[in-house]
Scaffold this motif. Sequence first.
Motif, PDB file in Angstrom:
ATOM      1  N   PRO A 148      -0.256   2.791  -4.408  1.00  0.00           N
ATOM      2  CA  PRO A 148      -0.362   4.070  -5.115  1.00  0.00           C
ATOM      3  C   PRO A 148      -0.294   3.948  -6.633  1.00  0.00           C
ATOM      4  O   PRO A 148      -0.877   4.758  -7.345  1.00  0.00           O
ATOM      5  N   ARG A 149       0.423   2.939  -7.126  1.00  0.00           N
ATOM      6  CA  ARG A 149       0.484   2.715  -8.565  1.00  0.00           C
ATOM      7  C   ARG A 149      -0.492   1.631  -9.007  1.00  0.00           C
ATOM      8  O   ARG A 149      -0.634   1.378 -10.213  1.00  0.00           O
ATOM      9  N   GLY A 150      -1.126   0.972  -8.048  1.00  0.00           N
ATOM     10  CA  GLY A 150      -1.958  -0.176  -8.385  1.00  0.00           C
ATOM     11  C   GLY A 150      -3.133   0.148  -9.275  1.00  0.00           C
ATOM     12  O   GLY A 150      -3.517  -0.655 -10.132  1.00  0.00           O
ATOM     13  N   GLY A 151      -3.710   1.332  -9.094  1.00  0.00           N
ATOM     14  CA  GLY A 151      -4.859   1.705  -9.905  1.00  0.00           C
ATOM     15  C   GLY A 151      -4.529   1.776 -11.373  1.00  0.00           C
ATOM     16  O   GLY A 151      -5.362   1.440 -12.225  1.00  0.00           O
ATOM     17  N   SER A 152      -3.318   2.213 -11.716  1.00  0.00           N
ATOM     18  CA  SER A 152      -2.912   2.259 -13.115  1.00  0.00           C
ATOM     19  C   SER A 152      -2.284   0.939 -13.554  1.00  0.00           C
ATOM     20  O   SER A 152      -2.556   0.448 -14.652  1.00  0.00           O
TER      21      SER A 152
ATOM     22  N   PRO B 234       0.051   8.475  -0.965  1.00  0.00           N
ATOM     23  CA  PRO B 234       1.378   9.080  -1.136  1.00  0.00           C
ATOM     24  C   PRO B 234       1.989   8.794  -2.496  1.00  0.00           C
ATOM     25  O   PRO B 234       1.697   7.782  -3.131  1.00  0.00           O
ATOM     26  N   PHE B 235       2.821   9.711  -2.943  1.00  0.00           N
ATOM     27  CA  PHE B 235       3.600   9.587  -4.173  1.00  0.00           C
ATOM     28  C   PHE B 235       2.703   9.319  -5.379  1.00  0.00           C
ATOM     29  O   PHE B 235       2.935   8.420  -6.177  1.00  0.00           O
TER      30      PHE B 235
ATOM     31  N   ARG C 152       1.113   7.993 -12.852  1.00  0.00           N
ATOM     32  CA  ARG C 152       0.528   8.304 -11.537  1.00  0.00           C
ATOM     33  C   ARG C 152       0.699   9.765 -11.142  1.00  0.00           C
ATOM     34  O   ARG C 152      -0.058  10.300 -10.344  1.00  0.00           O
ATOM     35  N   LEU C 153       1.713  10.449 -11.690  1.00  0.00           N
ATOM     36  CA  LEU C 153       2.003  11.824 -11.306  1.00  0.00           C
ATOM     37  C   LEU C 153       1.132  12.838 -12.030  1.00  0.00           C
ATOM     38  O   LEU C 153       1.012  13.984 -11.578  1.00  0.00           O
ATOM     39  N   PHE C 154       0.524  12.433 -13.156  1.00  0.00           N
ATOM     40  CA  PHE C 154      -0.184  13.384 -14.006  1.00  0.00           C
ATOM     41  C   PHE C 154      -1.626  12.986 -14.311  1.00  0.00           C
ATOM     42  O   PHE C 154      -2.393  13.806 -14.802  1.00  0.00           O
TER      43      PHE C 154
ATOM     44  N   ASN D 200       0.810  -1.217   0.000  1.00  0.00           N
ATOM     45  CA  ASN D 200       0.000   0.000   0.000  1.00  0.00           C
ATOM     46  C   ASN D 200       0.843   1.267   0.000  1.00  0.00           C
ATOM     47  O   ASN D 200       0.353   2.344   0.344  1.00  0.00           O
ATOM     48  N   THR D 201       2.111   1.172  -0.404  1.00  0.00           N
ATOM     49  CA  THR D 201       2.959   2.363  -0.385  1.00  0.00           C
ATOM     50  C   THR D 201       4.098   2.226  -1.376  1.00  0.00           C
ATOM     51  O   THR D 201       4.480   1.103  -1.738  1.00  0.00           O
ATOM     52  N   THR D 202       4.617   3.358  -1.805  1.00  0.00           N
ATOM     53  CA  THR D 202       5.842   3.368  -2.608  1.00  0.00           C
ATOM     54  C   THR D 202       6.985   4.012  -1.831  1.00  0.00           C
ATOM     55  O   THR D 202       7.997   4.390  -2.420  1.00  0.00           O
ATOM     56  N   ALA D 203       6.831   4.148  -0.515  1.00  0.00           N
ATOM     57  CA  ALA D 203       7.914   4.682   0.313  1.00  0.00           C
ATOM     58  C   ALA D 203       9.167   3.817   0.120  1.00  0.00           C
ATOM     59  O   ALA D 203       9.124   2.598   0.308  1.00  0.00           O
ATOM     60  N   GLY D 204      10.274   4.457  -0.239  1.00  0.00           N
ATOM     61  CA  GLY D 204      11.460   3.721  -0.651  1.00  0.00           C
ATOM     62  C   GLY D 204      11.979   2.740   0.373  1.00  0.00           C
ATOM     63  O   GLY D 204      12.332   1.600   0.042  1.00  0.00           O
ATOM     64  N   THR D 205      12.057   3.161   1.642  1.00  0.00           N
ATOM     65  CA  THR D 205      12.623   2.264   2.645  1.00  0.00           C
ATOM     66  C   THR D 205      11.642   1.163   3.046  1.00  0.00           C
ATOM     67  O   THR D 205      12.064   0.094   3.494  1.00  0.00           O
TER      68      THR D 205
END
Length: 542
Positions: free
Chosen positions: A134-138, A454-455, A442-444, A58-63
């Motif tokens: 965060p990217r799953g929807g796309s 997030p992200f 995801r950014l646009f 559920n996140t793209t937080a790097g760590t």
Amino acid sequence: MPFSRRQFIAGLSALPLLGASVPFLPSALAAATAEAVSGRRIFNLLVNPEPPSLSSFNTTAGTTITASSKVLEGLLRYDENLTPQPGLAVAWEAAADGLSYRFTLRQGVKWHDGQPFTAQDVAFSLDLNKRYHPRGGSTFANLLSVETPDDHTAIVRLGKPAPYLIRAFAGSETPIVPKHLYASGDPLSNPHNNAPVGTGPYRFKQWQRGSFIEYERNPDYWDSSLPGVDALFLKVVPDSAARLAAFENGSLDAGGQSPVPLSDLKRITQSGKLQFTTRGYAYSITPTMLEFNLDNPLLARHEVRQAIAHAIDREVIRKVVYYGYADVSVSPIPKNFAQYVYEGPDPYPFDIARANALLDAAGLPRKGPSRFSLTLDPLPYGDSYARTAAYIRTALARIGIDVQLRSQDFPTYTKRIYTDRDFDFAVVGMGTMFDPTVGVQRLFWSKNFRKGLPFSNGSHYNNPEVDRLLEAAAVETDEHKRGEFFKAFQKIVIEELPNITLVMQQQVTVFNARVSGFEADGNGLDGSLADVRLGGEALAHG
């Protein structure tokens, strides 16, 4: 007048230390390191900042990705050329029409709690990633269902082709979680998010907040020869000077994403005890970007964003902030996607006079030394974003914009930007991933603006034509046509400036010379580290 290194350093000196609110606990760090004398093979990996959770569905937080991928695996792994390799799936086949993928799953795999891994876990996890990542929807926009005709077969059914999907099944991107531990209750508050149970080469043991996360070797791993270390410590070292010292005294074995000041690389690697590489980042290249909050009435004005763009010299960022370990880019799609990348000129080249003229014409005159003030939030992840922010502050002062820098820890930053939306603009890093549909869209994409996610589309950008082009590219199987969609999309966003791409980072991994076995993985240190070797040990991957 050119921007000098002296000006940059003077600006940087006033910047608060990011992450200072996270305590560094040297006694706990030393205690973890001391275990090496017992004869256990211990690998000490830096994580900075401390991960907000240990499961990345559920996140793209790097760590979080770094921590999660050691425990939670994916269906596939990927080499440096992003060629799929067996993971939890041993075979896979795409239908000729691109509307289904058939995965044959590895047999005899067990979850860390002893329960068997089955196709039902795969079906559950892909749906979970679609809903919460965060990217799953796309990434999984065209996913209709996952059929499970038996415990070792998963058939992914799509409503439309997804030409990028076969590269989406790494554990770092699409982790497979145990259905029997997640099927009931809210998955976002599941206690296993912070004490994960997976199928991976390492099992969760403990998390000493602010200090380290300890994983132990999984004795029941499906490849009994791996991993080759007994314990993996993910150490939290927020202070830059302390990180540098930890590498030099051997209490850190490796750290990714440029973990030490790039100015120190040559010095610390001269003896040969420490080495560095830019390998291990093929799965995702990270641009440094300036992201605007378009809900801010001032920054919603195109001419203000144009002026800011004209005031920034990307070459200074490349040379002074990144010491040459970056490539100047006006496009959010990096050059490794040669068939998709924008090839036109920069519509807003560095031009201070033009920037000032735009603000004058916009009716924003100077009132004393400045026209107006903005607050800039650099991503609290390493020091490069803070250094970039220091440059932006000095650069915009030359056109009368007073920039106040704000320092905060990672959870506060993500809440401020993506939930509270209490920001003007931010210096961010967003992985472009293995395909623009996954990492860039995801950014646009207006449909990816969701408070609390997030992200994602943090600028709150909404352009129907951009949405159309991105959605067309996501299902186009003809590479030339797909490239034309992406190029048209880039031309629009480069001109409209919902954010400004500054450079594509050349991420650096610092590691002890005794460490090897991570470089050939397309995910590098963000892979499972099942193959990591210490002291020249030869570990085979089955």
